[in-house]
Design an enzyme around this catalytic site. Structure first.
Site, PDB file in Angstrom:
ATOM      1  CB  SER A  64       1.659  -7.056  -1.389  1.00  0.00           C
ATOM      2  OG  SER A  64       2.184  -5.948  -0.711  1.00  0.00           O
TER       3      SER A  64
ATOM      4  CG  ASP B 210       0.556  -3.421   2.211  1.00  0.00           C
ATOM      5  OD1 ASP B 210       0.370  -3.735   3.405  1.00  0.00           O
ATOM      6  OD2 ASP B 210       1.424  -3.976   1.517  1.00  0.00           O
TER       7      ASP B 210
ATOM      8  CG  ASP C 189       0.240  -7.979   2.687  1.00  0.00           C
ATOM      9  OD1 ASP C 189       0.341  -6.811   2.266  1.00  0.00           O
ATOM     10  OD2 ASP C 189       1.224  -8.752   2.776  1.00  0.00           O
TER      11      ASP C 189
ATOM     12  CG  ASP D 269       3.545  -6.503   3.917  1.00  0.00           C
ATOM     13  OD1 ASP D 269       2.869  -5.622   3.341  1.00  0.00           O
ATOM     14  OD2 ASP D 269       4.144  -7.404   3.288  1.00  0.00           O
TER      15      ASP D 269
END
Length: 577
Positions: free
Chosen positions: A146, A303, A305, A307
């Site tokens: 993340s 961010d 990734d 999400d």
């Protein structure tokens, strides 16, 4: 076996990767670093695992990924041939070693007779969530850490419904991973050979197209004329979402969407950033610079990734960053207004949020005729509720969010989805701009209408084995020596999610909490404020969440400052006990 003995075993392992052997040799005389690398196995928790990349049992590396994948393979095999045939789909983001770890996982699944699907390039976490359901896979894995610093990576596991594993299934997977034992003893699979046999299938464009079509469906006004007038600057922060967002916004016709080109290419070193976390102002530095050049109405960052999403709004000659709670409140106001205006608001509509998320979203939802339900921190609990109510039909999902910048508009993904949120935020901004409003003026109207709900967060880092003991000790201390007041405000009740008990200070009998167990405490104060104490599930830190409300902005700010200052000081004193 002591950490020294485990380290010696790794050093003596003939097939240890050269890079890891060199790293291990470099720290072999540094007892503190050696202990941290080997004092425990990298914990495979209810959401998977996350840690620093490097040599050691407490690190992300080929061997710990292989061990986790073997444990997951054993779990899938225990479910039978049909589960093995459905297989596992794997995505990965832009982080260091993400493709290598993804291929290692796929090879382990495939050599165990489990069908594996691997994306051809970095993809977002929400697209992985969607893809599990779209392919009818039995499970999913995404390799990501993340918004953690560059030296981290992780391994998140998803169930058949596309959500992160529920607690019961996660415990079963954890048991299988623990049974694997020695990570060095797990045999490797040959990725190239397994691709040739078809046990590993490379996927990409077909799933991209199916996902993008569904993302387009979150729009309420596909032909909104104001979209041509809205100016947006976007950055994926060197993450996995850049190409997806660019294609999406071209498809839906936002012609004034511009990009921070220096941050569009996936790069796990995050070379232009001091932080790849959209919760922090540092992530917006280049976006703000570009925004001022093009006079952008809003700035958006996602961010690595894809999400979580952060938003900043133009105010005079600068930009004001919205908190996750504020963005969530604006989205609830916009989305539920559209449902009501179209006459399609369901009578059983429900908004979902976590226990550390602002209550402003709740009062907004209620003003539009929707109910709200709190879940434990972690979007998997919202995913679990989506699945539950899809089966019972008791409630209709309207929106899910958490204070940490995660939002879900439609449940074709079962995790927070920055791509959906980016489109909805852009539409809301264009819609309100046509009315002469900014997202900030809409937020101000919400405060005036419902009260000034303000929130704060204090994170205290406690690294290593000593830090973990300190955090555990603080929570034990709070349970053994309960608080009675904070900043002169009496505590009326306490929720202990470990004992699943709500207790009161006025002598009333305890009540049973219906949420799952978690090592978390939440306090409710006499003036409507609340405080939640929660260890991070992914980092070596403990967090204090604070929420206040009053009819006045000044009063709320003063109250938040006072509670934050005194509570933090009280916790610091208890750490030293």
């Amino acid at each position: 076996m002591s950490y020294q003995q485990t380290a010696e075993k790794w050093l003596a392992f003939n097939h240890l990767e050269v890079e890891l052997k060199e790293q291990l040799s470099a720290i072999s005389q540094d007892e503190k670093r050696l202990e941290d690398a080997f004092y425990k196995d990298l914990e495979f928790g209810t959401g998977g695992m996350r840690g620093e990349i490097g040599a050691g049992t407490n690190r992300m590396n080929t061997y710990t990924v292989r061990k986790a994948s073997q444990g997951l393979s054993d779990y899938i095999k225990s479910a039978g041939q049909e589960a093995m045939k459905k297989g596992v789909i794997i995505a990965y983001d832009s982080r260091r070693k993400s493709p290598e770890f993804a291929h290692e996982a796929a090879s382990t699944f495939a050599k165990n007779g489990i069908q594996a699907y691997v994306y051809d390039q970095p993809r977002t976490t929400p697209q992985l969530s969607f893809s599990v359901r779209e392919l009818g896979a039995y499970m999913g894995v995404v390799v990501t850490a993340s918004h953690n610093p560059p030296e981290y990576n992780g391994y998140k596991v998803y169930g058949e419904d596309g959500a992160q594993l529920n607690l019961e299934d996660a415990k079963a997977v954890i048991t299988h991973v623990q049974r694997v034992g020695d990570e060095l003893a797990v045999e490797a699979g040959n990725y190239e050979d397994l691709v040739k046999t078809g046990m590993i299938e490379i996927v990409g464009r077909k799933l991209d197209e199916a996902y993008l079509k569904l993302v387009e469906s979150v729009q309420h006004h596909r032909e909104l004329t104001g979209k041509d007038d809205l100016k947006v600057v976007f950055s994926p922060l060197h993450g996995a979402s850049g190409s997806t967002v660019r294609e999406l916004m071209n498809r839906v016709g936002y012609t004034n969407f511009t990009y921070v080109e220096d941050q569009m290419e996936p790069n796990g070193d995050f070379p232009t950033l001091s932080s790849a976390n959209p919760e922090e102002a540092a992530a917006f530095e280049l976006a703000i610079q570009q925004g001022k050049e093009v006079f952008a109405d809003i700035l958006i960052t996602a961010d690595p990734d894809g999400d979580r999403v952060g938003v900043a709004v133009k105010q005079e000659d600068d930009y004001v960053l919205l908190t996750g709670n504020q963005t969530g409140a604006i989205l609830i106001e916009y989305l539920l207004t559209q449902l009501n205006d179209k006459g399609i608001m369901p009578t059983n509509g429900r908004v979902f949020k976590t226990i550390v998320t602002s209550d402003l979203g709740k009062v907004i939802a209620e003003s539009h005729g929707a109910s709200t339900e709190d879940v434990l921190t972690g979007f998997k609990f919202i995913g679990e509720k989506i699945q539950q109510y899809q089966l019972t039909k008791e409630f209709k999902f309207l929106f899910g969010y958490e204070e940490s910048y995660g939002y879900l508009i439609k449940p074709f993904a079962r995790d927070k989805d920055a791509i959906q949120a980016i489109l909805s935020i852009s539409e809301a901004a264009a819609f309100y701009k046509m009315q002469g409003k900014t997202l900030l003026s809409v937020l101000h109207e919400l405060y005036v209408r419902h009260g000034y709900y303000l929130e704060g967060l204090v994170s205290v880092m406690k690294k290593g084995s000593d830090g973990a003991l300190e955090i555990k000790g603080l929570l034990t201390n709070l349970r053994n020596n309960p608080l009675s007041e904070v900043a002169g405000i009496a505590i009326l009740s306490q929720e202990d999610y470990l004992t699943q008990t709500r207790s009161f200070t006025d002598g009333r009998d305890d009540e049973k909490l219906l949420l799952p167990q978690a090592d978390v405490l939440k306090y409710f104060l006499a003036d409507g404020s609340w405080i939640c104490v929660r260890p991070s599930g992914t980092e070596p830190k403990i967090k204090y969440y604070i929420g206040v409300t009053s009819p006045s902005e000044i009063d709320s700010k003063e109250k938040l400052d006072a509670i934050t200052t005194q509570f933090t000081a009280e916790m610091d004193s208890r750490f030293s006990l």
